[in-house]
Design a protein around this motif. Structure first.
Motif, PDB file in Angstrom:
ATOM      1  N   ARG A 168       0.827  -1.213   0.000  1.00 44.59           N
ATOM      2  CA  ARG A 168       0.000   0.000   0.000  1.00 44.59           C
ATOM      3  C   ARG A 168       0.857   1.258   0.000  1.00 44.59           C
ATOM      4  O   ARG A 168       0.658   2.163  -0.821  1.00 44.59           O
ATOM      5  CB  ARG A 168      -0.917   0.008   1.228  1.00 44.59           C
ATOM      6  N   ASN A 169       1.801   1.335   0.929  1.00 44.20           N
ATOM      7  CA  ASN A 169       2.600   2.553   1.043  1.00 44.20           C
ATOM      8  C   ASN A 169       3.477   2.767  -0.182  1.00 44.20           C
ATOM      9  O   ASN A 169       3.705   3.906  -0.605  1.00 44.20           O
ATOM     10  CB  ASN A 169       3.443   2.506   2.312  1.00 44.20           C
ATOM     11  N   CYS A 172       1.153   4.063  -3.018  1.00 45.89           N
ATOM     12  CA  CYS A 172       0.615   5.400  -2.740  1.00 45.89           C
ATOM     13  C   CYS A 172       1.686   6.493  -2.718  1.00 45.89           C
ATOM     14  O   CYS A 172       1.362   7.673  -2.918  1.00 45.89           O
ATOM     15  CB  CYS A 172      -0.123   5.405  -1.402  1.00 45.89           C
ATOM     16  N   ARG A 186      -5.843   9.433   4.771  1.00 45.72           N
ATOM     17  CA  ARG A 186      -6.773   8.543   5.467  1.00 45.72           C
ATOM     18  C   ARG A 186      -6.547   7.099   5.018  1.00 45.72           C
ATOM     19  O   ARG A 186      -6.460   6.803   3.825  1.00 45.72           O
ATOM     20  CB  ARG A 186      -8.206   8.972   5.199  1.00 45.72           C
ATOM     21  N   HIS A 187      -6.463   6.203   6.012  1.00 40.57           N
ATOM     22  CA  HIS A 187      -6.119   4.813   5.747  1.00 40.57           C
ATOM     23  C   HIS A 187      -7.053   4.145   4.746  1.00 40.57           C
ATOM     24  O   HIS A 187      -6.608   3.431   3.837  1.00 40.57           O
ATOM     25  CB  HIS A 187      -6.108   4.006   7.054  1.00 40.57           C
ATOM     26  N   LYS A 188      -8.337   4.371   4.884  1.00 41.05           N
ATOM     27  CA  LYS A 188      -9.293   3.709   3.987  1.00 41.05           C
ATOM     28  C   LYS A 188      -9.093   4.151   2.546  1.00 41.05           C
ATOM     29  O   LYS A 188      -9.175   3.336   1.616  1.00 41.05           O
ATOM     30  CB  LYS A 188     -10.727   3.989   4.443  1.00 41.05           C
ATOM     31  N   LEU A 190      -6.286   5.279   1.219  1.00 39.51           N
ATOM     32  CA  LEU A 190      -5.022   4.704   0.759  1.00 39.51           C
ATOM     33  C   LEU A 190      -5.203   3.228   0.412  1.00 39.51           C
ATOM     34  O   LEU A 190      -4.661   2.743  -0.593  1.00 39.51           O
ATOM     35  CB  LEU A 190      -3.941   4.860   1.825  1.00 39.51           C
ATOM     36  N   ASP A 191      -5.942   2.511   1.247  1.00 41.85           N
ATOM     37  CA  ASP A 191      -6.205   1.086   0.986  1.00 41.85           C
ATOM     38  C   ASP A 191      -6.923   0.896  -0.346  1.00 41.85           C
ATOM     39  O   ASP A 191      -6.559   0.029  -1.151  1.00 41.85           O
ATOM     40  CB  ASP A 191      -7.044   0.480   2.116  1.00 41.85           C
ATOM     41  N   ASN A 209      -1.457  -4.708   2.707  1.00 37.82           N
ATOM     42  CA  ASN A 209      -0.604  -4.447   3.875  1.00 37.82           C
ATOM     43  C   ASN A 209       0.537  -5.452   4.007  1.00 37.82           C
ATOM     44  O   ASN A 209       1.291  -5.426   4.973  1.00 37.82           O
ATOM     45  CB  ASN A 209      -1.450  -4.439   5.145  1.00 37.82           C
TER      46      ASN A 209
END
Length: 312
Positions: A168-169, A172, A186-188, A190-191, A209
């Protein structure tokens, strides 16, 4: 290896180079997705037989482009003039056209890999100019990123991905500016973003992840490409895009490259593989001793000898 065999020793040889495997071995064991598939006699199989066993379906020929004679667009998107990095390459000039796959080939120490970095603004002590169609000059990585240019390095683990970070990271990272909402990530979101592009390019993973370090070489390369798809580049420099990956992932990457070409994206592909250059490029620049030593246009009649004569 042959001498070891003659001395009665045993050699286990692991390679993605199918012609080399057939030539140098007595038997070949094929694995797919970590599972045993078959063991065959080397003198009784062809490269196409091995591809079928490796991929799990028929994969004929070299899985390269089959189109010939299509004109290259007159629209120039990038102009390189007199580009020089002292002691590595000198006075390199060319134009990249819209929707073109421009191959750059040569021996490994001819300067082409450093040329890719220099085009992307990642080389120190660079002279000459790299300019977009609107006159904007690319003098740094920041300039390249702000103007929708992308780059993948030959040294994938050290320069193209952060191996001890998540899928993910990594995906992104180049797009954080457009993903941020009032400065907040926001995590969602990015996911969702990472999942969209990982699935688009069929990264084999448990979820986004998962750490990149746990992926195969081919799936790491897919993550590299997914991050730039998310960035939505116009020009990309691909240095050794299929180096060290298996035949199935190669086929996927070649398909992606051709789809990007049809969408009008422009690609500079740097490669040490002659077949790859012949199979995927609209035009090929051959480098020797740090200089361009010839240009070859796409044709079904090309042979490796056409390239070797200009490389060596």
């Amino acid at each position: 290896m042959k001498r070891f065999r003659e001395e009665g020793r045993t050699v286990i040889f692991i390679s993605h180079d199918l012609s080399e495997v057939i030539e140098l071995t007595d038997t070949i064991t094929i694995l797919r997705d970590g599972e045993y598939i078959d063991t065959v006699d080397s003198d009784k199989v062809t490269e196409d037989d091995l591809k079928r066993l490796m991929v799990g379906r028929e994969l004929k020929g070299h899985y390269y482009r089959t189109d010939y004679g299509e004109p290259i667009s007159d629209e120039v998107v990038l102009t390189v003039e007199g580009l020089t990095v002292s002691g590595v390459f000198e006075d390199v000039s060319f134009k990249l056209h819209k929707g073109e796959i421009l191959g750059i080939g040569g021996l490994s120490d001819c300067g082409m890999h450093e040329l890719g970095k220099a085009i992307f603004g990642a080389s120190e002590n660079r002279r000459g100019t790299v300019a977009l169609a609107n006159g904007t000059r690319i003098n740094s990585i920041r300039d390249a990123l702000l103007n929708n240019m992308a780059y993948t390095s030959k040294d994938r683990d050290n320069e193209s991905v952060v191996v001890f970070e998540t899928i993910r990271n990594n995906i992104c990272l180049p797009s954080v500016d457009k993903l941020a909402e009032r400065g907040v990530l926001r995590h969602k979101k990015l996911d969702r973003f990472a999942r969209e592009f990982a699935e688009m390019i069929q990264v084999k993973m448990t979820d986004v992840n998962q750490f990149v370090s746990s992926l195969s070489g081919g799936n790491k390369q897919k993550v590299v490409l997914a991050r730039w798809l998310g960035k939505d580049f116009d020009i990309i420099v691909l240095d050794s895009p299929t180096r060290g990956i298996d035949v199935k992932v190669k086929a996927d990457i070649y398909t992606l490259m051709y789809e990007l070409k049809k969408k009008g994206k422009s690609i500079i592909m740097i490669s040490e593989e002659i077949q790859e250059l012949m199979g995927m490029s609209d035009r090929i620049l051959i480098m020797k001793d740090g200089r361009i030593n010839g240009e070859i246009l796409r044709s079904p009649d090309l042979s490796e000898e056409d390239f070797i004569a200009k490389m060596v």
